[in-house]
Scaffold this motif. Structure first.
Motif, PDB file in Angstrom:
ATOM      1  N   ALA A   8       0.865  -1.184   0.000  1.00 51.52           N
ATOM      2  CA  ALA A   8       0.000   0.000   0.000  1.00 51.52           C
ATOM      3  C   ALA A   8       0.897   1.227   0.000  1.00 51.52           C
ATOM      4  N   TYR A   9       1.076   1.835  -1.169  1.00 51.94           N
ATOM      5  CA  TYR A   9       2.087   2.882  -1.336  1.00 51.94           C
ATOM      6  C   TYR A   9       1.609   4.240  -0.854  1.00 51.94           C
ATOM      7  N   ALA A  10       2.499   4.934  -0.151  1.00 50.72           N
ATOM      8  CA  ALA A  10       2.245   6.320   0.234  1.00 50.72           C
ATOM      9  C   ALA A  10       2.278   7.219  -1.000  1.00 50.72           C
ATOM     10  N   LYS A  11       1.752   8.426  -0.833  1.00 42.66           N
ATOM     11  CA  LYS A  11       1.789   9.422  -1.912  1.00 42.66           C
ATOM     12  C   LYS A  11       2.367  10.717  -1.376  1.00 42.66           C
ATOM     13  N   ILE A  12       2.905  11.508  -2.288  1.00 45.55           N
ATOM     14  CA  ILE A  12       3.262  12.892  -1.982  1.00 45.55           C
ATOM     15  C   ILE A  12       2.564  13.791  -2.994  1.00 45.55           C
ATOM     16  N   ASN A  13       2.378  15.035  -2.624  1.00 45.61           N
ATOM     17  CA  ASN A  13       1.837  16.043  -3.534  1.00 45.61           C
ATOM     18  C   ASN A  13       2.985  16.871  -4.090  1.00 45.61           C
ATOM     19  N   GLU A  23     -21.196  23.417  -3.164  1.00 51.26           N
ATOM     20  CA  GLU A  23     -22.330  23.736  -2.299  1.00 51.26           C
ATOM     21  C   GLU A  23     -22.415  22.802  -1.100  1.00 51.26           C
ATOM     22  N   ASP A  24     -21.918  21.568  -1.262  1.00 55.25           N
ATOM     23  CA  ASP A  24     -21.965  20.619  -0.145  1.00 55.25           C
ATOM     24  C   ASP A  24     -20.839  20.835   0.863  1.00 55.25           C
ATOM     25  N   GLY A  25     -20.004  21.867   0.636  1.00 57.93           N
ATOM     26  CA  GLY A  25     -18.947  22.192   1.573  1.00 57.93           C
ATOM     27  C   GLY A  25     -17.602  21.620   1.221  1.00 57.93           C
ATOM     28  N   TYR A  26     -17.555  20.644   0.316  1.00 60.90           N
ATOM     29  CA  TYR A  26     -16.277  20.061  -0.078  1.00 60.90           C
ATOM     30  C   TYR A  26     -15.496  21.026  -0.954  1.00 60.90           C
ATOM     31  N   HIS A  27     -14.196  21.098  -0.714  1.00 65.88           N
ATOM     32  CA  HIS A  27     -13.332  21.930  -1.543  1.00 65.88           C
ATOM     33  C   HIS A  27     -12.925  21.177  -2.808  1.00 65.88           C
ATOM     34  N   THR A  28     -12.743  21.920  -3.888  1.00 63.47           N
ATOM     35  CA  THR A  28     -12.209  21.336  -5.114  1.00 63.47           C
ATOM     36  C   THR A  28     -10.722  21.656  -5.200  1.00 63.47           C
ATOM     37  N   VAL A  29      -9.986  20.737  -5.792  1.00 66.04           N
ATOM     38  CA  VAL A  29      -8.532  20.856  -5.830  1.00 66.04           C
ATOM     39  C   VAL A  29      -8.023  20.577  -7.242  1.00 66.04           C
ATOM     40  N   ASP A  30      -6.806  20.964  -7.480  1.00 68.02           N
ATOM     41  CA  ASP A  30      -6.085  20.630  -8.710  1.00 68.02           C
ATOM     42  C   ASP A  30      -4.659  20.340  -8.258  1.00 68.02           C
ATOM     43  N   MET A  31      -4.227  19.093  -8.387  1.00 65.24           N
ATOM     44  CA  MET A  31      -2.948  18.705  -7.784  1.00 65.24           C
ATOM     45  C   MET A  31      -2.293  17.595  -8.592  1.00 65.24           C
ATOM     46  N   VAL A  32      -1.001  17.469  -8.413  1.00 63.16           N
ATOM     47  CA  VAL A  32      -0.256  16.349  -8.978  1.00 63.16           C
ATOM     48  C   VAL A  32       0.191  15.479  -7.816  1.00 63.16           C
ATOM     49  N   MET A  33      -0.244  14.210  -7.857  1.00 58.93           N
ATOM     50  CA  MET A  33       0.140  13.268  -6.811  1.00 58.93           C
ATOM     51  C   MET A  33       1.083  12.225  -7.387  1.00 58.93           C
ATOM     52  N   GLN A  34       1.995  11.780  -6.538  1.00 60.32           N
ATOM     53  CA  GLN A  34       3.036  10.840  -6.931  1.00 60.32           C
ATOM     54  C   GLN A  34       3.133   9.711  -5.911  1.00 60.32           C
ATOM     55  N   SER A  35       3.051   8.468  -6.391  1.00 59.34           N
ATOM     56  CA  SER A  35       3.274   7.317  -5.516  1.00 59.34           C
ATOM     57  C   SER A  35       4.753   7.186  -5.206  1.00 59.34           C
ATOM     58  N   ILE A  36       5.055   6.753  -3.978  1.00 59.56           N
ATOM     59  CA  ILE A  36       6.456   6.572  -3.591  1.00 59.56           C
ATOM     60  C   ILE A  36       6.629   5.187  -2.964  1.00 59.56           C
ATOM     61  N   SER A  37       7.883   4.769  -2.849  1.00 64.94           N
ATOM     62  CA  SER A  37       8.168   3.391  -2.452  1.00 64.94           C
ATOM     63  C   SER A  37       7.870   3.106  -0.981  1.00 64.94           C
ATOM     64  N   LEU A  38       7.785   4.117  -0.128  1.00 63.55           N
ATOM     65  CA  LEU A  38       7.395   3.906   1.262  1.00 63.55           C
ATOM     66  C   LEU A  38       5.984   3.324   1.288  1.00 63.55           C
ATOM     67  N   CYS A  39       5.800   2.203   1.980  1.00 56.72           N
ATOM     68  CA  CYS A  39       4.492   1.547   1.897  1.00 56.72           C
ATOM     69  C   CYS A  39       4.177   0.768   3.165  1.00 56.72           C
ATOM     70  N   ASP A  40       2.869   0.602   3.405  1.00 55.72           N
ATOM     71  CA  ASP A  40       2.379  -0.381   4.356  1.00 55.72           C
ATOM     72  C   ASP A  40       2.283  -1.717   3.631  1.00 55.72           C
ATOM     73  N   ARG A  41       2.262  -2.787   4.398  1.00 50.92           N
ATOM     74  CA  ARG A  41       2.082  -4.127   3.828  1.00 50.92           C
ATOM     75  C   ARG A  41       0.748  -4.653   4.347  1.00 50.92           C
ATOM     76  N   VAL A  42      -0.162  -5.002   3.430  1.00 51.88           N
ATOM     77  CA  VAL A  42      -1.516  -5.400   3.805  1.00 51.88           C
ATOM     78  C   VAL A  42      -1.750  -6.839   3.360  1.00 51.88           C
ATOM     79  N   ARG A  43      -2.074  -7.690   4.323  1.00 54.17           N
ATOM     80  CA  ARG A  43      -2.379  -9.093   4.036  1.00 54.17           C
ATOM     81  C   ARG A  43      -3.871  -9.346   4.245  1.00 54.17           C
ATOM     82  N   VAL A  44      -4.505  -9.952   3.253  1.00 49.20           N
ATOM     83  CA  VAL A  44      -5.952 -10.177   3.291  1.00 49.20           C
ATOM     84  C   VAL A  44      -6.244 -11.638   2.951  1.00 49.20           C
TER      85      VAL A  44
END
Length: 297
Positions: A8-13, A23-44
């Motif tokens: 489960a990879y972390a991201k940076i902006n 109108e519902d209160g949520y803000h709109t954004v415009d961004m560039v996100m990048q996955s990085i190698s730092l991650c959690d390990r998830v077993r299911v």
């Protein structure tokens, strides 16, 4: 039953603009996100009890419906109607309250893992990519990005995603100070600042298209970073730049800061300086969407 493990990879902006408020209160954004190698390990793994059982390597993480990974499993099993429960274990490495999408990454990993497991059992994929993204959006705004990963321009509330060229190779040093940031409070701070029409993302997209690490470093920008001006963040950015970073920026609503380095030697030197003074440190690298999608075991 068989289990699946997912990184489960972390991201940076690399950039983050706040473009409006719905109108519902949520803000709109415009961004560039990048996955990085730092991650959690998830077993299911699936179980026959019909229950969701969640465990985590960090004792302070909630293990019920407050947890995005728990919620992801609940939504997936409800939507598909499959007669299973799920056992989930999260090995945490992504820091909390950092603006690095740790909870969103875990939720995305659970969705991907369950889809893989159920495909092996049922003979077909229960949910296609569009359905996974829709389900992810119900859980959190960053979850769809964490399903796809890579380098992407994200607009709207984060759900409108445009793939970009992979980020140029580099070394990233992340420093997480001992301070957290409330995302709602961060938005409130931004709302008090005048919008002078400054937009970071359009310049960042051009820098990525030019395949220039120097331009990417030059074009880093985050509206939250501008508004909050946290003393700990300012100190980390200054230290990273003094110690060889091409540039440094707070990610998301904070409080983690990343610096871009051209090589590991200079990043390690900066890590030594930062770890002695300013908080937890992590070395990482940009991850492409293709690399992230292959990390299912």
């Amino acid at each position: 039953m068989q289990s699946v493990e997912v990184n489960a990879y972390a991201k940076i902006n690399l950039s983050l603009d706040i473009t409006g408020r719905r109108e519902d209160g949520y803000h709109t954004v415009d961004m560039v996100m990048q996955s990085i190698s730092l991650c959690d390990r998830v077993r299911v793994s699936l179980n026959d009890s019909g229950q969701i059982r969640l465990s985590c390597s960090k004792s302070h993480i909630p293990l019920d419906g407050r947890n995005t990974a728990f919620k992801a499993a609940q939504y997936f099993l409800d939507v598909t109607g499959l007669p299973f429960g799920a056992d989930i274990h999260i090995e945490k490495h992504i820091p909390d309250q950092a603006g690095m999408g740790g909870g969103s990454a875990d939720a995305a990993a659970v969705l991907r893992a369950l889809n893989r497991l159920c495909t092996e059992i049922c003979g077909e994929e229960p949910l296609n990519t569009a359905e996974l993204l829709y389900l992810g959006m119900r859980i959190g705004a960053d979850v769809p990005f964490c399903i796809l990963n890579g380098t992407r321009r994200c607009e709207g509330v984060g759900e409108i995603m445009t793939p970009l060229a992979p980020m140029e190779p580099c070394v990233l040093l992340i420093v997480k100070p001992n301070v957290g940031v409330s995302t709602p409070e961060a938005y409130r701070q931004c709302d008090t600042m005048p919008d002078l029409g400054m937009r970071y993302t359009r310049n960042m997209v051009r820098a990525i298209e030019r395949r220039s690490l120097e331009d990417i470093a030059l074009c880093l920008g985050n509206r939250f970073d501008d508004a909050l001006q946290l003393p700990q963040v300012l100190a980390i950015k200054a230290l990273l730049r003094r110690n060889g970073a091409m540039n440094a920026l707070m990610t998301g609503s904070g409080s983690a800061v990343f610096g871009i380095f051209q090589n590991e030697e200079s990043a390690l030197q900066a890590q030594t300086a930062a770890a002695a003074q300013l908080g937890e440190t992590f070395l990482a690298y940009p991850i492409s969407a293709e690399e992230a999608q292959n990390m299912v075991f």
